[in-house]
Design an enzyme around this catalytic site. Sequence first.
Site, PDB file in Angstrom:
ATOM      1  CD  GLU A 149     -20.863 -30.652  84.827  1.00 55.66           C
ATOM      2  OE1 GLU A 149     -21.425 -29.657  84.365  1.00 55.66           O
ATOM      3  OE2 GLU A 149     -19.650 -30.893  84.643  1.00 55.66           O
ATOM      4  CG  ASN A 188     -14.768 -27.757  84.372  1.00 59.11           C
ATOM      5  OD1 ASN A 188     -14.527 -27.181  85.427  1.00 59.11           O
ATOM      6  ND2 ASN A 188     -14.468 -29.028  84.181  1.00 59.11           N
TER       7      ASN A 188
END
Length: 286
Positions: A149, A188
């Site tokens: 990411e 997440n």
Amino acid sequence: MIGVVGCGTMGAGIAELCARSGSDVRVVASSAASAEAGRRRISAVLDRGLRKGTVTESGRDAVLARISFTADLLDLAESRLVFESVPEREELKADVFRALDKVVEDDTAILASNTSSIPIVRLARATQRPHRVVGTHFFNPVSAMPLVELVSSALTGEDTVAAAREFLSGALGRRVIEAPDRAGFVVNALLIPFLLAAARMVEGGPVSAETVDEGMVRGCSHPLGPLRLADLIGLDVVVAVADALHDEFREPQYVVPPGLRRLTEAGATGRKSGRGFYDYAEGGRR
């Protein structure tokens, strides 16, 4: 030269990946013992590759030769890119960025955090070069997981984002997704509530970790059950990310179950400690 601050599971993985790409890597460790543990982690990954035939003996030796260790941040002065990979505590990471800002001589060098939850703008503001700060969230195990990411804050320069993306996708061969600068980013923010729900189910009983994991693997085609995945990530990391998400959004789905927090307080943080939801010293049974 590429710098890496921290040589735990993630820092060692990032160092190994960068060295495989042909870069010289210097790792800053907190102690001689930490540096030695980092060397062992990297050697173990390369030795597995040697056994599987994905790396040659000369290739393994070349990768190891490109990685050096130090205890002094000053040794990163000539770095063109530094990955910070210290424990998931905002004050600690901000201190590292403050120090790197003073040490790294090249004003065009990129300072990148491997944080899994902390908004990048908070780390960028610890420096005098916030336009050169990005988040690069790798996944465990670094050598096997293809995704990174890439997170830019409102202060990050477009040229910094472009250069980071080029290195991650080009030299390192990772699949890059750009994530928003908010706690948990993309992965997440979706994953942690799932892991917490699995932990709550076990705490509420009567259901075992094995049953929860088998249900998700065999019933939903997940490659790994949520509780084995939590152990692999590290229960301390799961708790830290959940706390960061709750601090930002104040939603009940991010509240850490008491039993999970007690495990981490007892030092049972998953695979890396030998015990979490499962006891790895006894073949992985809880």
